[in-house]
Motif scaffolding. Sequence first.
Motif, short mmCIF file in Angstrom:
data_model
loop_
_atom_site.label_atom_id
_atom_site.label_comp_id
_atom_site.label_asym_id
_atom_site.label_seq_id
_atom_site.Cartn_x
_atom_site.Cartn_y
_atom_site.Cartn_z
N PRO A 1 -2.77 -6.16 -2.85
CA PRO A 1 -1.65 -6.42 -3.77
C PRO A 1 -1.73 -5.60 -5.05
O PRO A 1 -0.70 -5.32 -5.67
CB PRO A 1 -1.78 -7.92 -4.06
CG PRO A 1 -3.22 -8.24 -3.78
CD PRO A 1 -3.59 -7.36 -2.63
N HIS A 2 -2.94 -5.20 -5.44
CA HIS A 2 -3.13 -4.41 -6.66
C HIS A 2 -2.80 -2.93 -6.46
O HIS A 2 -2.80 -2.17 -7.43
CB HIS A 2 -4.58 -4.55 -7.13
CG HIS A 2 -5.59 -4.18 -6.09
ND1 HIS A 2 -5.64 -4.77 -4.85
CD2 HIS A 2 -6.61 -3.27 -6.10
CE1 HIS A 2 -6.63 -4.25 -4.14
NE2 HIS A 2 -7.23 -3.33 -4.89
N HIS B 1 -5.17 -7.26 2.67
CA HIS B 1 -4.08 -7.08 1.70
C HIS B 1 -4.60 -6.34 0.46
O HIS B 1 -5.71 -6.57 0.00
CB HIS B 1 -3.50 -8.42 1.28
CG HIS B 1 -2.75 -9.09 2.38
ND1 HIS B 1 -1.54 -8.63 2.85
CD2 HIS B 1 -3.04 -10.20 3.13
CE1 HIS B 1 -1.11 -9.42 3.82
NE2 HIS B 1 -2.00 -10.36 4.03
N ASP C 1 -3.09 -13.20 -12.09
CA ASP C 1 -2.72 -14.36 -11.26
C ASP C 1 -3.41 -15.65 -11.71
O ASP C 1 -3.16 -16.71 -11.14
CB ASP C 1 -3.08 -14.09 -9.80
CG ASP C 1 -1.97 -13.38 -9.06
OD1 ASP C 1 -0.96 -13.01 -9.70
OD2 ASP C 1 -2.09 -13.19 -7.83
N HIS D 1 -5.74 -7.72 -11.35
CA HIS D 1 -4.75 -8.48 -10.57
C HIS D 1 -5.15 -9.94 -10.47
O HIS D 1 -4.30 -10.84 -10.65
CB HIS D 1 -4.62 -7.88 -9.16
CG HIS D 1 -3.81 -8.72 -8.22
ND1 HIS D 1 -2.43 -8.74 -8.24
CD2 HIS D 1 -4.18 -9.59 -7.25
CE1 HIS D 1 -1.98 -9.58 -7.32
NE2 HIS D 1 -3.03 -10.10 -6.70
N GLU E 1 -0.05 -1.97 -4.21
CA GLU E 1 1.19 -1.89 -3.46
C GLU E 1 2.40 -1.43 -4.28
O GLU E 1 3.47 -1.20 -3.72
CB GLU E 1 1.49 -3.24 -2.80
CG GLU E 1 0.51 -3.56 -1.67
CD GLU E 1 0.71 -4.94 -1.08
OE1 GLU E 1 1.44 -5.74 -1.70
OE2 GLU E 1 0.12 -5.21 -0.02
#
Length: 223
Positions: free
Chosen positions: A209-210, A207, A40, A36, A212
Amino acid sequence: MPEIFVVRHGQASFGSDNYDQLSELGWRQARWLGEHFAEDGATFDRILCGDLRRHRETATGICEGLGLTADSLEVSPQLNEFDFLRVMQAYGERDPQSVPAKKSERADYYRFLKKAMHAWANNEIVGAESWAEFEQRVEGALGLIGNQPKGRKTLVISSGGAIAMMVRQILGAPAHTVTELNMQIKNTAVSRFFAGRSGIGLHSFNHVPHLESRERQEFITYS
């Protein structure tokens, strides 16, 4: 200003003979997070971790996902977790009736740990280190990771209790905040901080994000 990404280790081996190692899922969580970051376009000027095995393995997995080697990894015991086994043992010696049975649900284990942490913070029991020593150690860790040149990005891998203490100190929150936050932090969750002239500030907390996406939500874990 310097930016700091603090990550809790991947899923450890709860219930095994050696908790302090990543499960297979823990390794996957770490690699997914590294991938991830790579997607990004994130780059890090410095990567630090505690010296526990689960910290080192998580850092290695993230580096693999980023396409990096772990050669430049810095290790600091200041980023280690408190000895939660000793804290629970001390609380169990004080209140034997509260100790979960061997085949108890995981939730019973966490309720017991929560009680033990509150007792430890109130100086009712003695751990491997005192609550005050834990506070001082994490304060030193914040100094270590916050002292960076302008514009640099630092990646830090630690544990839930230490990260919760960081947040508590930065926000000036009461001691019980550490226990409450510790129970919430997900494996390989990312919390972001910025360091400025007035100290370190919290930007975001806990968090994943990887994890979700619909396909990965089942792989969100807390131990």
